[in-house]
Scaffold this active site. Structure first.
Site, PDB file in Angstrom:
ATOM      1  N   ASP A 222      69.246-136.536 -67.050  1.00 48.59           N
ATOM      2  CA  ASP A 222      69.660-135.148 -67.249  1.00 48.59           C
ATOM      3  C   ASP A 222      68.427-134.324 -67.654  1.00 48.59           C
ATOM      4  OD1 ASP A 222      71.470-133.066 -67.491  1.00 48.59           O
ATOM      5  OD2 ASP A 222      72.135-133.631 -69.510  1.00 48.59           O
ATOM      6  N   HIS A 223      68.206-133.215 -66.977  1.00 47.39           N
ATOM      7  CA  HIS A 223      67.091-132.306 -67.311  1.00 47.39           C
ATOM      8  C   HIS A 223      65.718-132.979 -67.364  1.00 47.39           C
ATOM      9  CE1 HIS A 223      69.437-128.710 -67.939  1.00 47.39           C
ATOM     10  NE2 HIS A 223      70.327-129.431 -68.590  1.00 47.39           N
TER      11      HIS A 223
HETATM   12 ZN   LIG Z   1      72.354-129.171 -68.805  1.00 45.21          ZN
END
Ligand SMILES: [Zn+2]
Length: 326
Positions: free
Chosen positions: A96-97
């Site tokens: 994520d990210h």
């Molecule tokens: Zn996010």
């Protein structure tokens, strides 16, 4: 790096089939973040019980908190645990990210089946170039890549922004074409964290910008869209937290009805993190307040885990529509 491991050896799946089926079926795949054992157990248990495909997400912050190697092995354990429960649901391990090519490459080399490269804070051209670089590497190993256009407000680990910038629909076609990404996170009014809107009551929550979503869908028909910051900030948990000593004031999220509407559209992945954090905190606070002599972590973490299973079952069954699709 010599000791690389491919996700298929861990029993994981990339997002390609998941998204194709979600698009055709009018539902969204849940993406739940985890940082510790109890969260992961709850996610696997609830998704196996509801027969929901699932994306297990790790942020850079989670890797720093719990150790990337440890978490990767936990994800492998999660797959085996699901199989022991007689469940063959597809399970994806997703970064994520991701904020650099090097981080994404490290994840690809270490068993992740999907990575996000978030270049949304860069200039458009730099975002395209960085995303393209990650795609070229990841696709050699059949690892899926999520990109982002538009910026979400709020704070999530190291990702924070004061202000949101809605996705410009006129950019999406060019971005997807030039980068070759497999899915695209867009900004239509969701935000990270437990304070998604500057409002004092639930009826002041502004609707998501479905007009932007619709225009994006028209420009890239059938392309998987991702919603970040899509917790509902369950008020029952906020109230429990505040009853037992917490101070969450004016914490509101995206109403479930709007998420249902999004899940039925080209939105194929919905990220839920804050609701899980709230469930855990609410139950830990309640348990300790009601059982002041207890000091066995299994008791209060067990109560939190049980609530997390309930929450995730509810999301899969009543909000995302992913139950029974695994
Ligand atoms: Zn996010």
């Amino acid at each position: 790096m010599s000791n690389t491991v491919h996700y298929s050896d861990l029993g994981l799946a990339n997002t390609r089939d998941m998204f194709a089926r979600a698009m055709a079926g009018g539902y969204a795949i849940p993406a739940y973040n985890f940082n510790n054992l109890e969260q992961l157990q709850a996610i696997v248990t609830a998704c196996a019980q509801t027969r929901s495909p699932v994306i297990l997400q790790l942020s850079k912050g989670a890797r720093q908190y719990a150790n990337g190697t440890m978490l990767r092995h936990m994800a492998r354990g999660a797959v085996e645990m699901a199989r022991e429960m007689d469940s063959d649901i597809p399970i994806c391990l997703h970064l994520d990210h991701g904020d650099s090519f090097e981080l994404c490459r490290d994840c690809v080399d270490n068993g992740f089946s999907s990575v996000m490269i978030d270049g949304s804070h860069l200039s458009y051209d730099d975002n395209v170039a960085l995303t393209r670089q990650v795609v070229e590497y990841a696709h050699r190993f059949d690892v899926s890549v999520e990109g982002e256009l538009g910026v979400l407000a709020g704070i999530e680990d190291e990702v924070s922004s004061e202000q949101s910038h809605y996705t410009k629909p006129e950019e999406v076609e060019d971005f997807v074409g030039k980068t070759g990404v497999d899915s695209l996170a867009i900004s239509i009014g969701t935000s990270h964290g437990a304070y998604k809107f500057k409002v004092k009551s639930a009826d002041e929550i502004p609707p998501l910008r479905f007009d932007i979503l619709k225009e994006v869908e028209q420009r890239i028909p059938g392309f998987p869209i991702v919603l970040h910051g899509a917790s509902s900030v369950v008020q029952e948990y906020v109230q429990l937290i505040n009853r037992y000593g917490g101070q969450l004031v004016d914490a509101f999220g995206v109403p479930e009805e709007q998420l249902r509407q999004a899940a039925a559209s080209a939105v194929c992945k919905i990220n839920i993190d804050s609701d899980g954090r709230l469930a855990v905190t609410a139950k830990v606070r309640e348990y300790l307040a009601q059982n002041p002599k207890e000091f066995d972590p299994r008791k209060y973490l067990g109560a939190a885990r049980e609530e997390l299973v309930r929450l995730i079952r509810h999301k899969n069954e009543a909000v995302l529509g992913s139950a029974g699709r695994g």
